[in-house]
Enzyme design. Structure first.
Site, short mmCIF file in Angstrom:
data_model
loop_
_atom_site.label_atom_id
_atom_site.label_comp_id
_atom_site.label_asym_id
_atom_site.label_seq_id
_atom_site.Cartn_x
_atom_site.Cartn_y
_atom_site.Cartn_z
N GLU A 247 -4.41 -1.50 -15.23
CA GLU A 247 -4.27 -1.01 -13.86
C GLU A 247 -3.69 0.39 -13.97
O GLU A 247 -2.54 0.57 -14.37
CB GLU A 247 -3.36 -1.92 -13.04
CG GLU A 247 -3.46 -1.68 -11.53
CD GLU A 247 -2.56 -0.56 -11.05
OE1 GLU A 247 -3.10 0.48 -10.60
OE2 GLU A 247 -1.34 -0.70 -11.12
N CYS A 281 1.08 4.23 -7.47
CA CYS A 281 -0.27 4.57 -7.91
C CYS A 281 -1.25 4.62 -6.75
O CYS A 281 -2.30 5.26 -6.85
CB CYS A 281 -0.74 3.60 -8.98
SG CYS A 281 -0.60 1.87 -8.53
#
Length: 489
Positions: A247, A281
Site C-alpha cells: 500500500e 497517503c
C-alpha cells in the site's frame, strides 16, 4: 508502561548488535528513544523464532487466537493515553489526533474478526455423496513493515489479521517511530501471545533489507512510499512463492465542478489536503478548479482559511488542526519541493514556511502550477498544488495524469457528473462531496498503478493473510455404480 528500547526476539527483550540510533521529538527536540539497531544475524534469529513458533500457533483454534487478540485490545484500552502521548511525541501530530489513532487500533480488532469470517474462514456444501469444503490456511512467517505517519494504526492493520489467520510475524517499524512499536509489542506480550509469534527488529534501511532478503519469510506486508515499495517489488521479482502486499502513496486529485456551498467546499479541501499535516497517503496533492469566477472565488476563500488555520505543537491548547511533521528532515524536504515548484514557474498563493526554527512545524502551502511542467511526485506534507481547467474533459485528464491511483475526490456537480467521474477516474478510493482522506473501516483501502497492489491494513487484509484450500471429501471410499469408459475391475 515504559519503553524497553530493545528488540524483541523469541519472547525476550535484547539489545541490538548494530549501530546506535535515536528518535527525537520533531517539535521539542527532546530525545524520546535510543537503542542499538538489529544486526543482519539478529534479523535471521527473529525470522527463525517466528518459524519455530508458527506451527503451534497455526494449530490453535480460531477461538483461541481470537481470545489473545481480544486481550490485546483490552491492553490497548488500558494503555491508550500512554500510547497516544507516545504517538504524538514521535510523529508530531496533535494529541487529539493521536488519541483517535489509538481508538482506530482498538476498533481494528472487531473489524478484523468480522473480515476473517466474511473474507476467509470456512465454507462447505454437499455435492452428491461428498462435501465441497473451502478452508483458508496461513502462509507462515510474514514480515510487516510499518510507516511513520500512523505508526500504531497502520501496522496494526497488518498484524492483527495476520495473527488471527495463524501466521507468525516479524515487525520492522519505521526508524522514525520506534517507541510506538516498542510499546505496542509490550501490549502483545501482556495479552499472552506466545513467544516467537511476534518479533520486533528495530533500525533503518539495513534492517529492512535484511528482513526482505531472508529466504525463510513467506511474505511481506508493506505500507509506505512508492519508492521503497518499488524496490521491494523488484527485490521480490521471480519469488512466486512469497506474498507481497503493497500500500503505497498517491498524487491524489480533488476536482471542483462547482461550489454549491463555499464554506463546505473550503472545509473539505482543508481536510483533504492538510489533515495530519498532509501526512496521509490519501491527502489531496492536486486541487483541480475551473478557470473563471468560480475557481477564483474558491481559491480566495481557501487562501483566507489557510491564513487562519491553527498549526502548533502537539500538546498546545487550544488544540491545533495539525502540528509537526514526523521529522525536521521531512520538513526540510517539503520546503525544498516548494522551491522547486516555484523554480518551475509555480505561483505561491500561500507560501509554506517553517513556523519555528529547528522544528518540523510548517504552515500550509498553496501554489498554482497551472501550465507548469511539474514532477508526478507525492509531496508528503502540507503542500497543495492548484491546476486550472477549461472544460470537464480537461479536468478528468488532469486528474488522471499521474502514475498513481490511490484516492480522488469530486466537489459539486450533479449525479450525472459523479457517475461520469466514477466511471473515468483511475483510483481505488473515489469520494463525492467528502474529503479524499475519508474511508470506511469496513471497506477495502488501497489503489492501482504505483499506489500498490493488494488492499493492506484494511478490511480486505484477510485476503492476503491466508490462502484458500479447496477440498472434495467423503467419510468413506465408495466404488461408483458406473465405471468410467475403458475401466474394468
Amino acid at each position: 508502561m515504559q519503553a524497553k528500547q530493545q528488540l524483541l526476539i523469541d519472547g525476550a527483550w535484547v539489545d541490538g548488535d548494530a549501530a546506535r540510533f535515536a528518535k527525537t521529538d520533531p517539535v521539542s527536540g527532546e530525545t524520546l528513544w535510543t537503542a542499538t539497531a538489529a544486526s543482519a544475524t539478529q534479523v535471521e534469529h527473529a525470522v527463525a523464532a517466528a518459524r519455530q513458533a508458527f506451527p503451534d500457533w497455526a494449530r490453535r483454534s480460531f477461538a483461541e487466537r481470537q481470545a489473545v487478540v481480544e486481550r490485546f485490545r483490552e491492553c490497548l484500552e488500558t494503555h491508550r493515553e500512554h500510547l497516544a502521548t507516545a504517538i504524538a511525541q514521535e510523529t508530531g501530530k496533535p494529541l487529539w489526533e493521536a488519541r483517535t489513532e489509538v481508538g482506530a487500533m482498538i476498533g481494528k480488532v472487531a473489524i478484523s474478526i468480522t473480515a476473517y469470517h466474511e473474507r476467509t474462514g470456512e465454507r462447505a456444501r454437499d455435492i452428491g455423496d461428498a462435501r465441497a469444503v473451502l478452508r483458508h490456511r496461513p502462509h507462515g512467517v510474514l514480515a510487516v513493515y510499518g510507516p511513520y505517519n500512523f505508526p500504531g494504526h497502520l501496522p496494526n492493520g497488518h498484524i492483527v489479521p495476520a495473527l488471527l489467520a495463524g501466521n507468525a510475524v516479524v515487525f520492522k517499524p519505521s526508524e522514525q517511530t520506534p517507541m510506538t512499536a516498542d510499546l505496542t509489542l509490550q501490549c502483545w506480550l501482556e495479552a499472552g501471545l506466545p513467544a516467537g509469534v511476534i518479533n520486533l527488529v528495530q533500525g533503518a534501511a539495513e534492517v529492512g533489507q535484511a528482513l526482505a532478503g531472508s529466504a525463510d519469510i513467506d511474505g511481506l506486508l508493506f505500507t509506505g512510499s512508492a519508492k521503497v515499495g518499488g524496490l521491494l517489488h523488484r527485490q521480490f521479482g521471480g519469488q512466486v512463492d512469497k506474498i507481497l502486499a503493497l500500500e503505497l502513496g498517491g498524487n491524489n486529485p480533488l476536482v471542483v465542478k462547482d461550489v454549491p456551498d463555499r464554506e463546505a467546499a473550503v472545509l473539505s479541501i482543508l481536510q483533504s489536503a492538510f489533515a495530519s499535516g498532509g501526512q496521509r497517503c490519501t491527502c489531496a496533492r492536486r486541487l483541480i478548479v475551473p478557470h473563471g469566477a468560480v475557481g477564483d472565488d474558491l481559491i480566495d476563500a481557501l487562501t483566507s482559511a489557510i491564513a487562519e488555520l491553527r498549526v502548533a505543537a502537539p500538546f498546545s491548547e487550544p488544540a491545533p488542526f495539525y502540528a509537526g511533521l514526523t521529522s525536521v528532515e521531512a520538513a526540510d524536504g517539503l520546503l525544498a519541493a516548494q522551491d522547486d515548484l516555484v523554480a518551475r514557474g509555480g505561483r505561491p498563493l500561500s507560501r509554506m514556511r517553517r513556523l519555528q526554527a529547528g522544528t518540523s512545524l510548517l504552515s500550509p502551502g498553496l501554489i498554482d502550477v497551472t501550465g507548469c511542467d511539474v514532477p508526478d511526485e507525492e509531496h508528503f506534507g502540507p503542500l497543495l498544488k492548484v491546476h486550472r481547467y477549461r472544460d470537464w474533459d480537461e479536468a478528468i485528464a488532469l486528474a488522471n495524469d499521474t502514475r498513481y491511483g490511490l484516492s480522488a475526490g469530486l466537489i459539486g456537480g450533479e449525479r450525472a457528473d459523479w457517475d461520469d467521474f466514477l466511471l473515468r477516474i483511475r483510483a481505488g478510493i473515489v469520494n463525492w462531496n467528502r474529503q479524499t482522506t475519508g474511508a470506511s473501516s469496513d471497506a477495502p483501502f488501497g489503489g492501482i498503478g504505483d499506489s500498490g497492489n493488494h488492499r493492506p491494513s484494511a478490511y480486505y487484509a484477510a485476503d492476503y493473510c491466508a490462502y484458500p484450500v479447496a477440498s472434495m471429501e467423503a467419510e468413506t471410499l465408495v466404488l461408483p455404480e458406473t465405471l468410467p469408459p475403458g475401466v474394468v475391475l
